[in-house]
Design a protein around this motif. Structure first.
Motif, PDB file in Angstrom:
ATOM      1  N   SER A  79       0.811  -1.219   0.000  1.00  0.00           N
ATOM      2  CA  SER A  79       0.000   0.000   0.000  1.00  0.00           C
ATOM      3  C   SER A  79       0.846   1.272   0.000  1.00  0.00           C
ATOM      4  N   ASP A  80       2.134   1.136   0.312  1.00  0.00           N
ATOM      5  CA  ASP A  80       2.950   2.340   0.526  1.00  0.00           C
ATOM      6  C   ASP A  80       3.625   2.838  -0.743  1.00  0.00           C
ATOM      7  N   GLU A  81       2.815   3.075  -1.766  1.00  0.00           N
ATOM      8  CA  GLU A  81       3.348   3.556  -3.039  1.00  0.00           C
ATOM      9  C   GLU A  81       4.173   4.834  -2.864  1.00  0.00           C
ATOM     10  N   THR A  82       3.644   5.763  -2.081  1.00  0.00           N
ATOM     11  CA  THR A  82       4.315   7.046  -1.879  1.00  0.00           C
ATOM     12  C   THR A  82       5.657   6.846  -1.173  1.00  0.00           C
ATOM     13  N   ASP A  83       5.652   5.980  -0.138  1.00  0.00           N
ATOM     14  CA  ASP A  83       6.887   5.689   0.591  1.00  0.00           C
ATOM     15  C   ASP A  83       7.985   5.217  -0.342  1.00  0.00           C
ATOM     16  N   ARG A  84       7.569   4.386  -1.285  1.00  0.00           N
ATOM     17  CA  ARG A  84       8.539   3.799  -2.210  1.00  0.00           C
ATOM     18  C   ARG A  84       9.180   4.891  -3.046  1.00  0.00           C
ATOM     19  N   VAL A  85       8.332   5.776  -3.572  1.00  0.00           N
ATOM     20  CA  VAL A  85       8.829   6.866  -4.408  1.00  0.00           C
ATOM     21  C   VAL A  85       9.744   7.781  -3.592  1.00  0.00           C
ATOM     22  N   VAL A  86       9.268   8.131  -2.391  1.00  0.00           N
ATOM     23  CA  VAL A  86      10.078   9.010  -1.541  1.00  0.00           C
ATOM     24  C   VAL A  86      11.391   8.318  -1.165  1.00  0.00           C
ATOM     25  N   GLY A  87      11.307   7.013  -0.876  1.00  0.00           N
ATOM     26  CA  GLY A  87      12.521   6.251  -0.539  1.00  0.00           C
ATOM     27  C   GLY A  87      13.559   6.355  -1.638  1.00  0.00           C
ATOM     28  N   LEU A  88      13.114   6.202  -2.884  1.00  0.00           N
ATOM     29  CA  LEU A  88      14.056   6.287  -4.005  1.00  0.00           C
ATOM     30  C   LEU A  88      14.595   7.714  -4.132  1.00  0.00           C
ATOM     31  N   GLU A  89      13.718   8.703  -3.855  1.00  0.00           N
ATOM     32  CA  GLU A  89      14.185  10.095  -3.905  1.00  0.00           C
ATOM     33  C   GLU A  89      15.206  10.383  -2.814  1.00  0.00           C
ATOM     34  N   LEU A  90      15.055   9.693  -1.684  1.00  0.00           N
ATOM     35  CA  LEU A  90      15.993   9.915  -0.570  1.00  0.00           C
ATOM     36  C   LEU A  90      17.292   9.140  -0.744  1.00  0.00           C
ATOM     37  N   GLY A  91      17.397   8.394  -1.825  1.00  0.00           N
ATOM     38  CA  GLY A  91      18.680   7.756  -2.100  1.00  0.00           C
ATOM     39  C   GLY A  91      18.691   6.256  -1.986  1.00  0.00           C
ATOM     40  N   ALA A  92      17.527   5.630  -1.757  1.00  0.00           N
ATOM     41  CA  ALA A  92      17.498   4.166  -1.800  1.00  0.00           C
ATOM     42  C   ALA A  92      17.806   3.723  -3.229  1.00  0.00           C
ATOM     43  N   ASP A  93      18.415   2.558  -3.370  1.00  0.00           N
ATOM     44  CA  ASP A  93      18.830   2.087  -4.692  1.00  0.00           C
ATOM     45  C   ASP A  93      17.763   1.235  -5.373  1.00  0.00           C
ATOM     46  N   ASP A  94      16.925   0.605  -4.554  1.00  0.00           N
ATOM     47  CA  ASP A  94      15.894  -0.257  -5.117  1.00  0.00           C
ATOM     48  C   ASP A  94      14.899  -0.565  -4.007  1.00  0.00           C
ATOM     49  N   TYR A  95      13.828  -1.250  -4.340  1.00  0.00           N
ATOM     50  CA  TYR A  95      12.872  -1.625  -3.312  1.00  0.00           C
ATOM     51  C   TYR A  95      12.276  -2.981  -3.654  1.00  0.00           C
ATOM     52  N   VAL A  96      11.819  -3.667  -2.620  1.00  0.00           N
ATOM     53  CA  VAL A  96      11.014  -4.873  -2.813  1.00  0.00           C
ATOM     54  C   VAL A  96       9.708  -4.660  -2.067  1.00  0.00           C
ATOM     55  N   THR A  97       8.660  -5.264  -2.596  1.00  0.00           N
ATOM     56  CA  THR A  97       7.337  -5.081  -2.032  1.00  0.00           C
ATOM     57  C   THR A  97       6.914  -6.346  -1.310  1.00  0.00           C
ATOM     58  N   LYS A  98       6.403  -6.191  -0.082  1.00  0.00           N
ATOM     59  CA  LYS A  98       5.887  -7.345   0.660  1.00  0.00           C
ATOM     60  C   LYS A  98       4.569  -7.804   0.044  1.00  0.00           C
ATOM     61  N   PRO A  99       4.318  -9.103  -0.055  1.00  0.00           N
ATOM     62  CA  PRO A  99       5.222 -10.186   0.322  1.00  0.00           C
ATOM     63  C   PRO A  99       6.207 -10.476  -0.804  1.00  0.00           C
ATOM     64  N   PHE A 100       7.389 -10.927  -0.457  1.00  0.00           N
ATOM     65  CA  PHE A 100       8.391 -11.207  -1.480  1.00  0.00           C
ATOM     66  C   PHE A 100       9.057 -12.541  -1.177  1.00  0.00           C
ATOM     67  N   GLY A 101       9.682 -13.113  -2.176  1.00  0.00           N
ATOM     68  CA  GLY A 101      10.435 -14.345  -1.991  1.00  0.00           C
ATOM     69  C   GLY A 101      11.909 -14.023  -1.853  1.00  0.00           C
ATOM     70  N   VAL A 102      12.641 -14.932  -1.247  1.00  0.00           N
ATOM     71  CA  VAL A 102      14.059 -14.674  -1.010  1.00  0.00           C
ATOM     72  C   VAL A 102      14.830 -14.530  -2.322  1.00  0.00           C
ATOM     73  N   ARG A 103      14.368 -15.259  -3.343  1.00  0.00           N
ATOM     74  CA  ARG A 103      15.082 -15.157  -4.629  1.00  0.00           C
ATOM     75  C   ARG A 103      14.952 -13.762  -5.222  1.00  0.00           C
ATOM     76  N   GLU A 104      13.779 -13.152  -5.032  1.00  0.00           N
ATOM     77  CA  GLU A 104      13.587 -11.790  -5.542  1.00  0.00           C
ATOM     78  C   GLU A 104      14.535 -10.827  -4.816  1.00  0.00           C
ATOM     79  N   VAL A 105      14.643 -11.007  -3.503  1.00  0.00           N
ATOM     80  CA  VAL A 105      15.538 -10.140  -2.726  1.00  0.00           C
ATOM     81  C   VAL A 105      16.987 -10.323  -3.180  1.00  0.00           C
TER      82      VAL A 105
END
Ligand code: CA
Length: 228
Positions: A79-105
């Motif tokens: 649900s945190d679409e905005t967080d994701r965008v802001v995270g990338l703006e703040l310098g995060a390199d990538d994101y994964v969305t819950k739920p995720f598998g270990v292979r994706e990570v």
């Protein structure tokens, strides 16, 4: 490779930690933003959950980025679409969305590490170079030895692409089957031996695929006299 995992949800953290360890990553787990910022390191990648009990994960992201350029992968709820965008703006390199598998990570970790430490690329552009003779163009799925394209069956290519992600690393049969054939493979792995034999034949003198008895395989780039 050492990973700082910042995640307050214990079951998520434990399962991620177990999964990453199986793939040979070392994991330091902390459950709060304060502990993340107090961690002395060193670590190579940060996996950062945004919903933390003490601080906003985005503040942690900003603070970590202010200290240096260690790759940061944000873990966010769907649900945190905005967080994701802001995270990338703040310098995060990538994101994964819950739920995720270990292979994706793991795929994300490898991708940010590749960007952090770019491999030598071919003059032709885009291809990864291994030693002096082999290039793999992952976007086009083309493999060349001494500039000549090598014809590979699709699974031969997938196996080669997987094993060359980390030359020299020991990969278990289970890891390889999971990554190349099926996420939930529990059956016999004879097909793996058949494909390894094909790679050995097609890349003789260029690659060595060493069998480690009872465990799996290790790919090495054969360095010729000129290259070493
Ligand atoms: Ca959380």
């Amino acid at each position: 490779m050492r990973i700082l995992l910042v995640e307050d949800d214990e079951p998520v953290a434990q399962s991620l930690r177990r999964g990453l360890k199986r793939y040979g990553f070392e994991v330091d787990w902390v459950a709060t933003g304060a502990a993340a910022l107090a961690h002395a390191g060193p670590y190579d990648v940060v996996l950062l959950d945004l919903g933390l009990p003490d601080t906003d994960g985005l503040d942690v992201c900003r603070a970590l980025r202010g200290r240096g350029d260690v790759p940061i992968i944000v873990i966010s709820a769907r649900s945190d679409e905005t967080d994701r965008v802001v995270g990338l703006e703040l310098g995060a390199d990538d994101y994964v969305t819950k739920p995720f598998g270990v292979r994706e990570v793991i795929a994300r970790i490898r991708a940010v590490m590749r960007r952090a430490q770019p491999r030598t690329t071919d003059d032709a552009g885009g291809a990864d170079r291994y030693g002096s003779r082999l290039t793999i163009d992952r976007r086009a799925a083309r493999v060349r030895v001494d500039g000549e394209e090598v014809a590979l069956a699709p699974k031969e290519y997938d196996l080669l692409a997987f094993l060359t992600e980390e030359p020299g690393a020991l990969m278990s049969r289970e890891q390889i089957m999971e990554a190349v054939w099926d996420a939930n493979w529990f059956g016999p792995t004879k097909t793996l031996d058949v494909h390894v034999a094909a790679l050995r034949r097609k890349f003789a003198g260029v690659l060595a695929v060493e069998a480690v008895r009872g465990v799996g395989f290790r790919l090495e780039i054969v360095q010729d006299a000129e290259a070493s």
